[in-house]
Each structure stands twice: as C-alpha cells, then as structure tokens.
Design a protein around this motif. Sequence first.
Motif, PDB file in Angstrom:
ATOM      1  N   CYS A 129       0.739  -1.186  -0.092  1.00 53.36           N
ATOM      2  CA  CYS A 129      -0.034  -0.009   0.046  1.00 53.36           C
ATOM      3  C   CYS A 129       0.857   1.317  -0.080  1.00 53.36           C
ATOM      4  CB  CYS A 129      -0.972   0.031   1.299  1.00 53.36           C
ATOM      5  SG  CYS A 129      -1.855  -1.392   1.430  1.00 53.36           S
ATOM      6  N   CYS A 130       0.252   2.235  -0.535  1.00 53.54           N
ATOM      7  CA  CYS A 130       0.933   3.473  -0.588  1.00 53.54           C
ATOM      8  C   CYS A 130      -0.232   4.623  -0.809  1.00 53.54           C
ATOM      9  CB  CYS A 130       1.830   3.686  -1.811  1.00 53.54           C
ATOM     10  SG  CYS A 130       1.032   3.467  -3.413  1.00 53.54           S
ATOM     11  N   GLY A 131       0.209   5.906  -0.430  1.00 54.71           N
ATOM     12  CA  GLY A 131      -1.001   6.857  -0.585  1.00 54.71           C
ATOM     13  C   GLY A 131      -0.422   8.055   0.419  1.00 54.71           C
ATOM     14  N   GLU A 132      -0.996   9.392  -0.160  1.00 59.06           N
ATOM     15  CA  GLU A 132      -0.634  10.570   0.525  1.00 59.06           C
ATOM     16  C   GLU A 132      -1.633  10.820   1.747  1.00 59.06           C
ATOM     17  OE1 GLU A 132      -2.163  10.248  -2.158  1.00 59.06           O
ATOM     18  OE2 GLU A 132      -3.837  11.718  -2.175  1.00 59.06           O
ATOM     19  N   PRO A 133      -1.287  11.917   2.736  1.00 64.37           N
ATOM     20  CA  PRO A 133      -1.804  12.348   3.721  1.00 64.37           C
ATOM     21  C   PRO A 133      -2.617  13.616   2.960  1.00 64.37           C
ATOM     22  CG  PRO A 133       0.165  12.752   4.204  1.00 64.37           C
ATOM     23  CD  PRO A 133       0.290  11.913   2.926  1.00 64.37           C
ATOM     24  N   ALA A 174      -9.050   9.491   2.225  1.00 64.54           N
ATOM     25  CA  ALA A 174     -10.189   8.474   1.831  1.00 64.54           C
ATOM     26  C   ALA A 174     -10.561   7.118   2.548  1.00 64.54           C
ATOM     27  CB  ALA A 174     -10.047   8.310   0.375  1.00 64.54           C
ATOM     28  N   ILE A 175      -9.388   6.876   3.632  1.00 67.96           N
ATOM     29  CA  ILE A 175      -9.655   5.512   4.092  1.00 67.96           C
ATOM     30  C   ILE A 175     -10.670   5.690   5.301  1.00 67.96           C
ATOM     31  CG2 ILE A 175      -8.499   3.788   5.320  1.00 67.96           C
ATOM     32  CD1 ILE A 175      -6.255   4.145   3.622  1.00 67.96           C
ATOM     33  N   GLY A 176     -11.763   4.962   5.209  1.00 70.62           N
ATOM     34  CA  GLY A 176     -12.703   4.788   6.445  1.00 70.62           C
ATOM     35  C   GLY A 176     -13.287   6.194   6.793  1.00 70.62           C
ATOM     36  N   THR A 177     -13.302   7.082   5.796  1.00 72.08           N
ATOM     37  CA  THR A 177     -14.009   8.443   6.022  1.00 72.08           C
ATOM     38  C   THR A 177     -15.103   8.682   5.450  1.00 72.08           C
ATOM     39  OG1 THR A 177     -12.460   9.498   4.023  1.00 72.08           O
ATOM     40  CG2 THR A 177     -11.520   9.589   6.245  1.00 72.08           C
ATOM     41  N   GLY A 178     -15.376   7.724   4.341  1.00 76.41           N
ATOM     42  CA  GLY A 178     -16.552   7.800   3.455  1.00 76.41           C
ATOM     43  C   GLY A 178     -16.313   9.001   2.434  1.00 76.41           C
ATOM     44  N   LYS A 179     -15.043   9.579   2.253  1.00 79.79           N
ATOM     45  CA  LYS A 179     -14.629  10.436   1.266  1.00 79.79           C
ATOM     46  C   LYS A 179     -13.964   9.907   0.166  1.00 79.79           C
ATOM     47  CE  LYS A 179     -12.781  15.094   2.153  1.00 79.79           C
ATOM     48  NZ  LYS A 179     -11.879  15.789   3.042  1.00 79.79           N
ATOM     49  N   THR A 180     -14.322   9.677  -0.931  1.00 75.44           N
ATOM     50  CA  THR A 180     -13.877   8.909  -1.841  1.00 75.44           C
ATOM     51  C   THR A 180     -12.898   9.853  -3.071  1.00 75.44           C
ATOM     52  OG1 THR A 180     -15.952   8.810  -3.021  1.00 75.44           O
ATOM     53  CG2 THR A 180     -14.905   6.657  -2.408  1.00 75.44           C
ATOM     54  N   ALA A 181     -11.805   9.335  -3.225  1.00 72.93           N
ATOM     55  CA  ALA A 181     -11.218   9.905  -4.430  1.00 72.93           C
ATOM     56  C   ALA A 181     -12.026   9.828  -5.543  1.00 72.93           C
ATOM     57  CB  ALA A 181     -10.085   9.413  -4.658  1.00 72.93           C
ATOM     58  N   THR A 182     -12.070  10.602  -6.568  1.00 80.31           N
ATOM     59  CA  THR A 182     -12.748  10.668  -7.947  1.00 80.31           C
ATOM     60  C   THR A 182     -12.078   9.558  -8.576  1.00 80.31           C
ATOM     61  OG1 THR A 182     -11.748  12.247  -9.001  1.00 80.31           O
ATOM     62  CG2 THR A 182     -13.616  12.910  -8.016  1.00 80.31           C
ATOM     63  N   ALA A 186      -8.021   8.964  -8.894  1.00 78.50           N
ATOM     64  CA  ALA A 186      -7.282   7.422  -8.772  1.00 78.50           C
ATOM     65  C   ALA A 186      -6.453   7.152  -9.894  1.00 78.50           C
ATOM     66  CB  ALA A 186      -8.338   6.279  -8.526  1.00 78.50           C
ATOM     67  N   GLN A 187      -7.003   7.434 -11.224  1.00 73.55           N
ATOM     68  CA  GLN A 187      -6.184   7.155 -12.576  1.00 73.55           C
ATOM     69  C   GLN A 187      -4.888   8.034 -12.368  1.00 73.55           C
ATOM     70  OE1 GLN A 187      -6.191   4.978 -14.747  1.00 73.55           O
ATOM     71  NE2 GLN A 187      -4.583   6.301 -16.041  1.00 73.55           N
ATOM     72  N   GLU A 188      -5.077   9.310 -12.049  1.00 71.30           N
ATOM     73  CA  GLU A 188      -3.891  10.151 -12.170  1.00 71.30           C
ATOM     74  C   GLU A 188      -2.642   9.254 -11.429  1.00 71.30           C
ATOM     75  OE1 GLU A 188      -3.788  13.529  -9.678  1.00 71.30           O
ATOM     76  OE2 GLU A 188      -2.406  14.635 -10.802  1.00 71.30           O
ATOM     77  N   VAL A 189      -3.148   8.973 -10.081  1.00 76.79           N
ATOM     78  CA  VAL A 189      -1.943   8.219  -9.253  1.00 76.79           C
ATOM     79  C   VAL A 189      -1.542   6.890  -9.704  1.00 76.79           C
ATOM     80  CG1 VAL A 189      -0.980   8.010  -7.061  1.00 76.79           C
ATOM     81  CG2 VAL A 189      -2.460   9.839  -7.371  1.00 76.79           C
ATOM     82  N   SER A 216     -12.731   4.020   0.977  1.00 77.85           N
ATOM     83  CA  SER A 216     -14.240   4.240   1.017  1.00 77.85           C
ATOM     84  C   SER A 216     -14.756   3.573  -0.362  1.00 77.85           C
ATOM     85  CB  SER A 216     -14.626   5.757   1.161  1.00 77.85           C
ATOM     86  OG  SER A 216     -14.313   5.962   2.438  1.00 77.85           O
ATOM     87  N   ALA A 217     -14.061   2.540  -0.867  1.00 79.64           N
ATOM     88  CA  ALA A 217     -14.662   1.889  -2.199  1.00 79.64           C
ATOM     89  C   ALA A 217     -15.834   1.271  -1.723  1.00 79.64           C
ATOM     90  CB  ALA A 217     -13.737   1.177  -2.937  1.00 79.64           C
ATOM     91  N   LYS A 218     -16.829   1.020  -2.501  1.00 81.97           N
ATOM     92  CA  LYS A 218     -18.184   0.323  -1.960  1.00 81.97           C
ATOM     93  C   LYS A 218     -18.892  -0.141  -3.316  1.00 81.97           C
ATOM     94  CE  LYS A 218     -20.294   4.894  -0.980  1.00 81.97           C
ATOM     95  NZ  LYS A 218     -19.192   5.924  -0.417  1.00 81.97           N
ATOM     96  N   PRO A 219     -19.914  -0.876  -3.139  1.00 85.15           N
ATOM     97  CA  PRO A 219     -20.719  -1.592  -4.410  1.00 85.15           C
ATOM     98  C   PRO A 219     -21.255  -0.320  -5.425  1.00 85.15           C
ATOM     99  CG  PRO A 219     -21.290  -2.642  -2.404  1.00 85.15           C
ATOM    100  CD  PRO A 219     -20.624  -1.552  -1.947  1.00 85.15           C
ATOM    101  N   GLU A 220     -21.567   0.819  -4.706  1.00 86.48           N
ATOM    102  CA  GLU A 220     -22.149   1.798  -5.508  1.00 86.48           C
ATOM    103  C   GLU A 220     -21.075   2.659  -6.674  1.00 86.48           C
ATOM    104  OE1 GLU A 220     -22.651   1.985  -1.942  1.00 86.48           O
ATOM    105  OE2 GLU A 220     -23.868   0.424  -2.586  1.00 86.48           O
ATOM    106  N   ASN A 221     -19.849   2.560  -6.213  1.00 89.29           N
ATOM    107  CA  ASN A 221     -18.936   3.512  -6.889  1.00 89.29           C
ATOM    108  C   ASN A 221     -17.677   2.525  -7.310  1.00 89.29           C
ATOM    109  OD1 ASN A 221     -16.919   2.806  -4.617  1.00 89.29           O
ATOM    110  ND2 ASN A 221     -17.230   4.564  -3.702  1.00 89.29           N
ATOM    111  N   VAL A 222     -17.758   1.466  -7.148  1.00 83.49           N
ATOM    112  CA  VAL A 222     -16.431   0.521  -7.570  1.00 83.49           C
ATOM    113  C   VAL A 222     -16.329   0.488  -9.025  1.00 83.49           C
ATOM    114  CG1 VAL A 222     -17.456  -1.697  -7.612  1.00 83.49           C
ATOM    115  CG2 VAL A 222     -14.947  -1.316  -7.164  1.00 83.49           C
TER     116      VAL A 222
END
Length: 254
Positions: A129-133, A174-182, A186-189, A216-222
């Motif tokens: 895993c990787c990712g920025e604050p 975006a982890i566990g916050t309900g705030k997803t990246a668009t 995601a594609q940019e990174v 915050s990936a879920k059935p509605e946005n995956v």
Amino acid sequence: MRNRMIAGNWKMNKTYTEGVVLAQGLAKELADGTGDVDVVVCPPTVDLKGVAEVIKQEGAPFSLGAQNVYWEESGAFTGETAPGMLTNIGATYCIIGHSERRGYFGESDEDINKKAKALMAHDIVPISCCGEPLEVREDGKHVEFVVDQIKKDTEGLEISDPSKYVVAYEPIWAIGTGKTATADDAQEVCGAIRKTLAEIFGQETADGIRVLYGGSAKPENVAGFLEKEDVDGALVGGASLKADSFAAMVKAAM
Ligand code: PEP
C-alpha cells in the motif's frame, strides 16, 4: 493482460467465530465463481486458520491473505508472524505498508521493503500500500509523494512474475472516511505508479502488475474506478465486512 482483483481488508474486526461465518457467507454469495476476477480475503491473524478451513471445505473461489508479516524467519520477536507461518496456514497474499501500520505503528518504507522481500522469498504475494495524507494532496504534491514511496518500497525487488506483486493506492484522507477520491484522481496516481514501475522493472513487467484503488470503495462506486485504464481493482475495508456488499463489488468487477 491483468486479471482484476478485489481484496478485502477486515482490519481488526471479526472474532474467529464471526470470521468463519463471514467467510461462509461469502463462499455462498460467490458460489457461481468469480470469472477472471481474483478475490482475496484478509482477516486478522487469529482468524486465518478458520477462513483457510472454510475455503478448503467449501471450495470457495477466493484466496487467503494476511494483514501483516515480519521479515525474520523465526526467533525472539514477540507478537510477530513469520512469512513461513503464513504459508503453512494457507495464506498466499499479505497486505504490507497499510497507512494504519505506517501511521499508528511507525512502519517505514525500509520496513515495507524488507517485508516485501521476505514474502516474495516465500511465494506470498505482497499487496503493497501507498498513499498520501490530506495535507500533501492539498499542496498538490501527491504524485511525487506516492512515486517516492513506490521507489523506496520496491528497492532491490526482483519481480519475475508480475502477477505476484500488487500495489494498492490508498489516499489516506479517503480511508474509512466515506470521502472517496474521484475515479480521475485514482487514475492520475495509479497511472503515475505504473509509469514508475515501468522505469524500475521495464514496461512489460509494469503492464502485468495489478494496481488497486482503496479508500471508501463500495458497491455503488467501484465500477467507476474500474473503468480507468490503470485501476485494476480495489482494496476494500468497511464494505468487505458484509458478505453481500463485498460480493456485489466482486460481481461489479466481473
Ligand atoms: C483500507 O483500509 O484498506 C480501506 C480501503 O478502508 P475503507 O474501504 O473502509 O476506506
């Protein structure tokens, strides 16, 4: 050609008994198979054996992953789990470098690199895993931050089979916050990750490495994430704790 992957990170949720029930539920939901999608379930360490038994008994179409490992083979490392112990119990994947491990337990890129090497020596696939604050994202430095993590985490790795190394891009905000990246975020990174992997390992290898999105990936946005060229699947936290929602994500990837 990369098979898509949906991996569930149960984190510190589910007792042994609850974990068996969840794995049985998932086996039932996915009884018709998962097509070309590789599905991985990563329960807490104490649940691994129970989930391994469910997979075996039910012939369940998912693989077992751990959430952490230590790089030594054995010895005086109280509380830790060696790669050979994971193999022995039937785990074939292991998450490393999760932002919660980096943040709460002080894991460095150097540690993550050692873990990857130890796992690969035991034929266990790292999901690294990787990712920025948030503050890095707000400064617009997210791509260079993640590229730097990738370079350090992969230093000296030898990848002969690209299907056996997985990267998960998980922006911490975006982890566990309900705030997803668009999906475009995601594609940019994820695209920058693949470009970096190509510089390190060559284009052919980079083209075979799965890069997942998590946060915050879920059935509605995956499905939106999966449409993107360099997003090969999802690492799922909260939505992997219910068999029906996790199975719905697998089905969306099929
Ligand atoms: C995770 O912890 O890997 C994760 C992506 O969590 P969530 O899906 O709950 O944001």
